[in-house]
Design an enzyme around this catalytic site. Sequence first.
Site, PDB file in Angstrom:
ATOM      1  N   ARG A 139       3.239   0.251   5.053  1.00  8.49           N
ATOM      2  CA  ARG A 139       2.107   0.622   5.569  1.00  8.49           C
ATOM      3  C   ARG A 139       2.168   1.547   6.667  1.00  8.49           C
ATOM      4  NH1 ARG A 139      -2.971   1.490   3.394  1.00  8.49           N
ATOM      5  NH2 ARG A 139      -4.562   0.736   4.715  1.00  8.49           N
ATOM      6  N   THR A 438      -4.849   7.968  -3.912  1.00 13.17           N
ATOM      7  CA  THR A 438      -4.152   6.957  -3.981  1.00 13.17           C
ATOM      8  C   THR A 438      -3.282   6.973  -5.605  1.00 13.17           C
ATOM      9  OG1 THR A 438      -4.962   5.523  -2.353  1.00 13.17           O
ATOM     10  CG2 THR A 438      -3.524   4.268  -3.869  1.00 13.17           C
ATOM     11  N   THR A 456      -0.226   5.437  -1.161  1.00 12.52           N
ATOM     12  CA  THR A 456      -1.222   6.394  -0.863  1.00 12.52           C
ATOM     13  C   THR A 456      -1.135   7.230   0.535  1.00 12.52           C
ATOM     14  OG1 THR A 456      -3.610   5.837  -0.102  1.00 12.52           O
ATOM     15  CG2 THR A 456      -2.059   4.399   0.745  1.00 12.52           C
ATOM     16  N   GLU A 458      -4.323   7.941   1.594  1.00 13.72           N
ATOM     17  CA  GLU A 458      -5.695   7.183   1.937  1.00 13.72           C
ATOM     18  C   GLU A 458      -6.990   8.160   1.323  1.00 13.72           C
ATOM     19  OE1 GLU A 458      -8.475   5.130   2.105  1.00 13.72           O
ATOM     20  OE2 GLU A 458      -9.093   6.905   3.593  1.00 13.72           O
ATOM     21  N   ASP A 478      -8.688   3.603   7.825  1.00  8.11           N
ATOM     22  CA  ASP A 478      -8.953   2.236   7.143  1.00  8.11           C
ATOM     23  C   ASP A 478      -8.998   1.253   8.079  1.00  8.11           C
ATOM     24  OD1 ASP A 478      -8.961   2.941   4.353  1.00  8.11           O
ATOM     25  OD2 ASP A 478      -6.928   1.938   3.956  1.00  8.11           O
ATOM     26  N   SER A 502      -5.660  -2.858   4.125  1.00  4.44           N
ATOM     27  CA  SER A 502      -5.575  -2.128   2.723  1.00  4.44           C
ATOM     28  C   SER A 502      -6.243  -3.108   1.855  1.00  4.44           C
ATOM     29  CB  SER A 502      -4.130  -2.226   2.246  1.00  4.44           C
ATOM     30  OG  SER A 502      -4.127  -1.387   1.240  1.00  4.44           O
ATOM     31  N   SER A 503      -6.529  -2.550   0.649  1.00  5.34           N
ATOM     32  CA  SER A 503      -6.822  -3.187  -0.451  1.00  5.34           C
ATOM     33  C   SER A 503      -5.896  -3.018  -1.538  1.00  5.34           C
ATOM     34  CB  SER A 503      -8.415  -2.532  -1.023  1.00  5.34           C
ATOM     35  OG  SER A 503      -9.380  -2.686  -0.067  1.00  5.34           O
ATOM     36  N   GLY A 525      -8.114   3.275  -5.862  1.00  7.81           N
ATOM     37  CA  GLY A 525      -9.686   2.810  -5.802  1.00  7.81           C
ATOM     38  C   GLY A 525     -10.236   2.529  -4.712  1.00  7.81           C
ATOM     39  N   GLY A 526      -9.717   2.617  -3.592  1.00  4.60           N
ATOM     40  CA  GLY A 526     -10.153   2.207  -2.055  1.00  4.60           C
ATOM     41  C   GLY A 526     -10.539   0.578  -2.237  1.00  4.60           C
TER      42      GLY A 526
HETATM   43  N1  GLU Z   1      -6.360   3.649   1.706  1.00  3.01           N
HETATM   44  C1  GLU Z   1      -6.803   2.571   0.802  1.00  3.01           C
HETATM   45  C2  GLU Z   1      -6.270   1.384   0.984  1.00  3.01           C
HETATM   46  O1  GLU Z   1      -4.997   1.008   1.476  1.00  3.01           O
HETATM   47  C3  GLU Z   1      -6.531   3.194  -0.509  1.00  3.01           C
HETATM   48  C4  GLU Z   1      -7.305   4.250  -1.000  1.00  3.01           C
HETATM   49  C5  GLU Z   1      -7.583   4.567  -2.326  1.00  3.01           C
HETATM   50  O2  GLU Z   1      -6.796   3.935  -3.305  1.00  3.01           O
HETATM   51  O3  GLU Z   1      -8.258   5.303  -2.775  1.00  3.01           O
HETATM   52  O4  GLU Z   1      -6.680   0.196   0.379  1.00  3.01           O
END
Ligand code: GLU
Length: 623
Positions: A139, A438, A456, A458, A478, A502-503, A525-526
């Site tokens: 990360r 991502t 990613t 981001e 993030d 992160s997700s 997918g954020g």
């Molecule tokens: N930056 C996001 C994360 O680390 C991922 C972004 C995305 O999947 O579009 O969770």
Amino acid sequence: MATPARHTAHRTRAGFIPAQQRTRSSLATLLLCALAACASPGPDSQFSYTPPTAPAAPEGASGFTPKPGWQAQRFMVAAANPLATDAGYQVLKAGGSALDAAIAVQMVLGLVEPQSSGIGGGAFLMHWDGKHVQAFDGRETAPAAATPELFLRDGKPLPFLEAVIGGRSVGTPGALRMLEMAHREHGKLPWKDLFAPAIRLAEDGFLVSPRLATMLAAPEAKTLRNDPDMAAYFFNPDGSPRAAGTRLKNPELAKVLRDIAAKGSSAFYEGSVARDIVAKVRKHPTNPGLLSEADLAGYKPKQREALCTDYRVYRLCGMPPPSSGALAIAQMLAILDHTDIVKHPPVQADFGLEPSPQAVHLFSEAGRLAYADRNRYVADPDFVPLPGGSAASLLDPAYIKSRAALIGERSMGVARPGTPAGATLALADDRSPELPSTSHISVVDAQGRAVAMTTTIENGFGAQMMVRGFLLNNQLTDFSFLPAENGQPIANRVQPNKRPRSSMAPTLVFMRNSGALSMSVGSPGGSAIINYVGKTLVGTLDWGLDAQQAISLPNFGSRNGPTELEQGRSSAALADGLKARGHDVRVIVQTSGLQAIQRSAPEGKVMWFGGADPRREGVVMGD
Ligand code: GLU
């Protein structure tokens, strides 16, 4: 688990030439090398890359292109772009490990899907060597000079895009050093060989894919032209965006990759590349950042203890904080274990299988509860430990039972975070937004090793700054823009050297009884990643769908706001069924990019079944 009788993985898609059918004689390879500055490695090499002769992208960029699922006996790779999948395939065919293949795939993705990931960004990688699961954390980190007020102006949070574009949002990239760390342990082919496919494609050129072309033509891409390097690379001299099928060369990136191949990651983290990154970040005309050469030189990837939890007959292992992905999914599944969701399989709709209203109700309520805890408690554990010091409190069976008891016949609307044991630190909720880009890579090799890696920069095109042919991440957005609310600190606030929450949820699934690997899965997918991967797990593990069916299933869930259904792939009956249960329903675009490989027959001839998301350009290959 039934394995549909479909074509084998190496045949991939119409128009994409099977690797086996390519000329592979050493004479032909030599000729190619002589003619085209071949990136083939030195004499000790076991690997010689053959560029695919087919179109870069076999499908449309948007909408939903049904995919068949792929099967193979020995090894398999799934990635978001056919050229990247092919690079991984060739590495596996040459005897490379799953980790080797992931590196080759990542390097090609950074070239052909530059809007999503690359050496300017970060990644999480789950690795299975047949005995142990490891979690590698690459990360990005906040610069040492960052303060909690990084994204405030006059005490107010900056508008999201104002924060994103420019140097302010750029974290110290981590993907490359993490891959190098993992390669020292799990690489089979020489490090330098793994860059050959990307170098070759960067020098000879690759065809712009429809998805990249669509993104370049979108109104939001207007600002990309403000960076002179991006303007020159992604746009024609008349200012129009590069069209799908345009051959694009990236000699600057090829040179950087050649140096990294020869000298290791120090060729990126130190010296002229590092200097160029820092200069670009600090000299951004409107939104300069704080990154320093010392930040880059000092970047350290980490190995963390994988977050493994049991669910029915399975054991799931994923990335612990600073990602909230595995923990939120584990909470959701543990909560769902208290429900009868397994008895509510998808039903047939006009466009294919659709989840039933009751299943979406249960899944969304579990999601609300998990997202509420995530927003309150999860951040970089080196700065803000989880309640009780580990994930155990948030996953404690009694705590989960008390959370599951909050699910009724009608929607709870908005869930409040719970009070797990050890939740002493007063925290406020984080509301940081995340916009999707991502990419996800899944690999299994012939020796049974496996990788799940989500990677990613981001937002789409990251910080919208290009250095030496690669894009810089905007991962610092993030973090929560607000450091505190009502006098309470926010766990995910900016702090120097901290990793933003992160997700991302790269996940490996095992059979509890035998310990055998069952699946590798993940998605971009954020913050919706948690729902996308959760849906795929419920689809495969609870409803017995194969990986492709589960991926293709419409997306749904709640991030503790409204209940979200996928635009164009949800029926009025589903929405009505949810409204009748008190849900505030929103039908929105949900462009997941799921990739999964699952064991398809424990004792059968065909071993692996792979699926790629119909919403993006991914394909699966294997033998
Ligand atoms: N930056 C996001 C994360 O680390 C991922 C972004 C995305 O999947 O579009 O969770």
